[in-house]
Design an enzyme around this catalytic site. Sequence first.
Site, short mmCIF file in Angstrom:
data_model
loop_
_atom_site.label_atom_id
_atom_site.label_comp_id
_atom_site.label_asym_id
_atom_site.label_seq_id
_atom_site.Cartn_x
_atom_site.Cartn_y
_atom_site.Cartn_z
N GLY A 1 1.05 -1.19 -0.10
CA GLY A 1 0.00 -0.17 0.18
C GLY A 1 0.76 1.27 -0.10
N GLN B 1 2.84 10.06 1.25
CA GLN B 1 4.18 9.52 1.27
C GLN B 1 4.99 9.68 -0.01
OE1 GLN B 1 2.23 5.51 2.30
NE2 GLN B 1 4.40 5.29 3.29
N CYS C 1 5.81 0.16 7.37
CA CYS C 1 5.39 1.29 6.53
C CYS C 1 6.83 1.60 5.71
CB CYS C 1 5.07 2.50 7.45
SG CYS C 1 4.52 3.97 6.38
N LEU C 2 6.42 1.85 4.21
CA LEU C 2 7.29 2.31 3.37
C LEU C 2 8.26 3.66 4.05
CD1 LEU C 2 5.54 1.41 -0.02
CD2 LEU C 2 7.34 -0.03 1.18
N HIS D 1 -4.62 1.12 7.61
CA HIS D 1 -3.09 1.85 7.61
C HIS D 1 -3.35 3.01 6.64
CE1 HIS D 1 1.53 1.45 7.95
NE2 HIS D 1 1.27 2.24 7.00
N GLU D 2 -3.54 2.68 5.39
CA GLU D 2 -3.49 3.77 4.17
C GLU D 2 -4.33 4.99 4.45
OE1 GLU D 2 -0.82 3.27 2.45
OE2 GLU D 2 -0.64 1.36 2.97
N HIS E 1 -2.94 7.22 6.75
CA HIS E 1 -2.05 8.01 6.00
C HIS E 1 -2.55 9.39 5.72
CE1 HIS E 1 2.01 6.33 6.23
NE2 HIS E 1 1.68 4.97 5.63
NI NI Z 1 2.67 3.43 5.42
#
Ligand code: NI
Length: 187
Positions: free
Chosen positions: A46, A51, A88-89, A130-131, A134
């Site tokens: 995701g 991000q 998380c990225l 989670h997304e 964000h």
């Molecule tokens: Ni994340």
Amino acid sequence: MSILPIRVLGDPVLREETKPVDTFTPELQQLIDDMFETMHAAHGVGLAAPQVGRSERLAVLDVHGARYVLINPEIVERESSIKWEEGCLSIPDMYGDVTRAGRVVVEALDRDGKPFTVEGTELLGVCLQHEIDHLHGKLFIDYLSMLKRQKLLAEWEEEKPKYPGLIRIVVPGEDDGDDDSREDEKL
Ligand code: NI
């Protein structure tokens, strides 16, 4: 398509509220394609617009081959609970157990502005939550206990210098050093 630089923890854009999308321009389509390419190159499941330094209320998901574009998503139902080890990225190599709703129903617009509903449990349910977090400036570390969060942040201080300008450049095909069991945790 192009791979976009990923903003990492400490960049204020990750804490900003996004703005609802109301026009479906070619530029938006390009951003969606670029976000998919960036997420895949980073071995994530995701990725949300903040991000990559953007303010659109938009996220992309690819959960075991099921792809979703979420525009202006809202959680309309949640039930039970599940504990999942999340990463998380934007916080590379850091992981923590988070308790979330075990099942969610989300209403969103697709890339053409058409409304749809998606129901998720397990990884899909966790990833949706989670997304969407964000998109409201929230990160998984916010759910950790004070002690665990402090430990993670101390470790992050040592990792951070790897990302000058709080930017992570993803190189396609590059081994990220993690074993494959981590693939389902990079949200
Ligand atoms: Ni994340």
